[in-house]
Design a protein around this motif. Structure first.
Motif, PDB file in Angstrom:
ATOM      1  N   THR A   1      18.254   0.432  26.223  1.00  0.00           N
ATOM      2  CA  THR A   1      19.489  -0.356  26.127  1.00  0.00           C
ATOM      3  C   THR A   1      20.558   0.241  27.052  1.00  0.00           C
ATOM      4  O   THR A   1      21.413  -0.477  27.569  1.00  0.00           O
TER       5      THR A   1
ATOM      6  N   ALA B   1      16.424   5.095  24.386  1.00  0.00           N
ATOM      7  CA  ALA B   1      17.035   3.793  24.121  1.00  0.00           C
ATOM      8  C   ALA B   1      17.309   3.197  25.504  1.00  0.00           C
ATOM      9  O   ALA B   1      18.298   3.540  26.152  1.00  0.00           O
TER      10      ALA B   1
ATOM     11  N   GLY C   1      16.089   1.013  20.862  1.00  0.00           N
ATOM     12  CA  GLY C   1      15.939   2.461  20.778  1.00  0.00           C
ATOM     13  C   GLY C   1      15.669   2.884  19.342  1.00  0.00           C
ATOM     14  O   GLY C   1      14.891   3.800  19.079  1.00  0.00           O
ATOM     15  N   MET C   2      16.310   2.206  18.372  1.00  0.00           N
ATOM     16  CA  MET C   2      16.097   2.565  16.968  1.00  0.00           C
ATOM     17  C   MET C   2      14.665   2.264  16.534  1.00  0.00           C
ATOM     18  O   MET C   2      14.103   2.986  15.713  1.00  0.00           O
TER      19      MET C   2
ATOM     20  N   PHE D   1      26.832   3.143  26.393  1.00  0.00           N
ATOM     21  CA  PHE D   1      26.960   3.921  27.620  1.00  0.00           C
ATOM     22  C   PHE D   1      25.801   3.586  28.543  1.00  0.00           C
ATOM     23  O   PHE D   1      24.844   2.925  28.146  1.00  0.00           O
TER      24      PHE D   1
ATOM     25  N   VAL E   1      18.699  -5.051  24.582  1.00  0.00           N
ATOM     26  CA  VAL E   1      18.479  -3.928  23.673  1.00  0.00           C
ATOM     27  C   VAL E   1      16.981  -3.600  23.739  1.00  0.00           C
ATOM     28  O   VAL E   1      16.148  -4.503  23.604  1.00  0.00           O
ATOM     29  N   PHE E   2      16.631  -2.332  23.962  1.00  0.00           N
ATOM     30  CA  PHE E   2      15.229  -2.003  24.252  1.00  0.00           C
ATOM     31  C   PHE E   2      14.975  -0.511  24.041  1.00  0.00           C
ATOM     32  O   PHE E   2      15.922   0.285  24.005  1.00  0.00           O
TER      33      PHE E   2
ATOM     34  N   GLU F   1      18.033  15.788  20.491  1.00  0.00           N
ATOM     35  CA  GLU F   1      18.651  15.254  21.718  1.00  0.00           C
ATOM     36  C   GLU F   1      19.219  16.383  22.561  1.00  0.00           C
ATOM     37  O   GLU F   1      19.947  17.216  22.022  1.00  0.00           O
TER      38      GLU F   1
ATOM     39  N   THR G   1      17.669   9.607  25.955  1.00  0.00           N
ATOM     40  CA  THR G   1      18.481   8.447  26.324  1.00  0.00           C
ATOM     41  C   THR G   1      19.598   8.786  27.311  1.00  0.00           C
ATOM     42  O   THR G   1      19.846   8.033  28.258  1.00  0.00           O
TER      43      THR G   1
HETATM   44  C1  LIG Z   1      20.887   8.755  21.850  1.00  0.00           C
HETATM   45  C2  LIG Z   1      20.563   7.416  21.270  1.00  0.00           C
HETATM   46  N1  LIG Z   1      19.354   7.231  20.713  1.00  0.00           N
HETATM   47  C3  LIG Z   1      19.020   6.039  20.180  1.00  0.00           C
HETATM   48  C4  LIG Z   1      19.894   4.980  20.189  1.00  0.00           C
HETATM   49  C5  LIG Z   1      19.494   3.676  19.565  1.00  0.00           C
HETATM   50  O1  LIG Z   1      19.281   2.685  20.527  1.00  0.00           O
HETATM   51  P1  LIG Z   1      19.427   1.116  20.226  1.00  0.00           P
HETATM   52  O2  LIG Z   1      20.872   0.842  20.039  1.00  0.00           O
HETATM   53  O3  LIG Z   1      18.812   0.480  21.422  1.00  0.00           O
HETATM   54  O4  LIG Z   1      18.648   0.822  18.987  1.00  0.00           O
HETATM   55  C6  LIG Z   1      21.149   5.123  20.763  1.00  0.00           C
HETATM   56  C7  LIG Z   1      22.105   4.002  20.781  1.00  0.00           C
HETATM   57  O5  LIG Z   1      23.286   4.175  21.044  1.00  0.00           O
HETATM   58  C8  LIG Z   1      21.498   6.381  21.309  1.00  0.00           C
HETATM   59  O6  LIG Z   1      22.704   6.593  21.843  1.00  0.00           O
END
Ligand SMILES: Cc1ncc(COP(=O)(O)O)c(C=O)c1O
Length: 370
Positions: free
Chosen positions: A195, A193, A77-78, A324, A205-206, A142, A173
């Motif tokens: 994930t 994310a 997600g990052m 989560f 993780v994705f 968000e 997400t």
């Molecule tokens: C709302 C939100 N965005 C982005 C991310 C980042 O995702 P990742 O951990 O897959 O890099 C997270 C991870 O917890 C998240 O909660």
């Protein structure tokens, strides 16, 4: 009467091979770094594993159908968030991020983008509805926010930012495309994310980015190719496999979350509950207007750090973890990460796929023990 199937039904087979004799229902992962490529470079075929490969194409076409926009997948997600920020911002631009959203997105911006002349502005999610967006090049926001579940009106925000020539990206997400459709509501970009709930089994993780604007997805795809932020075929395939069960998992998780939120709300050891599905919640009106689901995350406050830790230790069915969206219920005391505005006794609870009576009983017994 014929009608188009819902996204929930489409998600079962999205991106699957054509239904014709001899085709398998599902493709397996294709492990390939290198493809035959003789003569002049042909942009219509696979060339090299960092540029594109068939397992990506299958998942991206499925997600594109469900998000309603061209989709680019990422190894986290990052990396999806970084792709949006890094490929769309230029020196002198101002990016708007939530002060109460996922903290590493702010960290990435402060640490790696501000020094190249990008300006960062932050806003609390509950203030977005009254914000003007003047001077904002890109907002990555968000709704509902995580972990405190505040909401804002996506359509209203998109209309305002477009008036000033900016772009709106939504980190979707917490709900996924089955719970909220940012692109249909007017956002330029939807990211996730995967994930979390999209994969949903806590083993991958994705992430992905979707957009209605081809010039945006071209930049994002180019950044993936240039930076090498690419997902592996096995992870890509696992996420695709999970798409087929996303709707049943989400239905169960969200239904149980609604029941649990009501029980928490009437328990005398619980100081307050945030869940957009509760009619009394400040996020309820907007959630009802723009979401298809109220979600599976509940945040609630216990008296103290000690009470919260004791509660977590007393639950039998709930894993203590910082994530989560999985099939297993997970919870954590969020302030343990040092977030300054979150009270010490706040629990972020992600409802899983356990039977509702078992899970609610488990939580109630743990609360009664405080
Ligand atoms: C709302 C939100 N965005 C982005 C991310 C980042 O995702 P990742 O951990 O897959 O890099 C997270 C991870 O917890 C998240 O909660």
């Amino acid at each position: 009467m014929t009608r188009k199937p819902s996204l929930a039904s489409l998600s079962i087979n999205a991106g699957a091979p054509e239904a014709k004799n001899g085709n398998a229902f599902r493709r397996g992962p294709e492990f390939a770094s290198t493809f035959h490529l003789s003569g002049d470079v042909d942009s219509q075929v696979y060339q090299y594993g960092r540029f594109g490969q068939p397992t990506w194409t299958s998942l991206e076409s499925g997600l594109a159908e469900l998000e309603g926009g061209d989709t680019v997948i990422f190894p986290s997600g990052m990396s999806a968030a970084s792709a949006i920020l890094t490929s769309l911002l230029n020196p002198g631009d101002t990016v708007l991020l939530p002060s109460d959203g996922y903290a590493p997105v702010r960290y990435y911006t402060e640490q790696y983008l501000v020094r190249f002349g990008i300006k960062l502005k932050t806003i609390a999610t509950q203030d977005i509805d009254s914000f003007d967006f003047e001077g904002i090049t890109l907002a990555l926001l968000e709704t509902p926010s995580n972990p405190m579940l505040d909401t804002f009106d996506i359509h209203k925000a998109a209309t305002k930012i477009h008036k000033h020539g900016g772009l709106l990206a939504i980190d979707n997400t917490t709900l996924t495309f089955l719970g909220q459709q940012p692109l249909a509501l007017g956002a330029d970009i939807s990211m996730s994310a995967d994930t979390k709930a999209v994969n949903g089994h806590s083993d991958v993780v994705f992430g992905h980015v979707s957009t209605i604007d081809k010039s945006i997805s071209d930049k994002i795809r180019d950044w993936r190719k240039a930076s090498g932020n690419i997902p592996g075929p096995m992870e890509t395939w696992l996420v695709h496999r999970s798409l087929s069960t996303l709707d049943v998992r989400l239905q169960r998780m969200c239904d149980t979350a609604m029941l649990l939120a009501h029980e928490l709300n009437s328990h005398d050891k619980v100081i307050s509950v945030r869940f957009p599905g509760l009619a009394s919640d400040p996020s309820h009106a907007i959630a009802k207007q723009q979401q298809q689901l109220f979600g599976f995350i509940i945040s609630f406050e216990l008296e103290s750090k000690e009470a919260a830790d004791k509660f977590l230790a007393a639950c039998q069915l709930v894993y203590v973890a910082t994530s989560f969206g999985g099939v297993h219920s997970m919870a954590e005391r969020r302030a343990r990460w040092g977030a300054d505005k979150i009270a010490q006794g706040v629990i972020r609870f992600s409802v899983g796929c356990e039977r509702d009576d078992d899970l609610i009983n488990d939580v109630m017994v743990a609360l009664d023990s405080l």
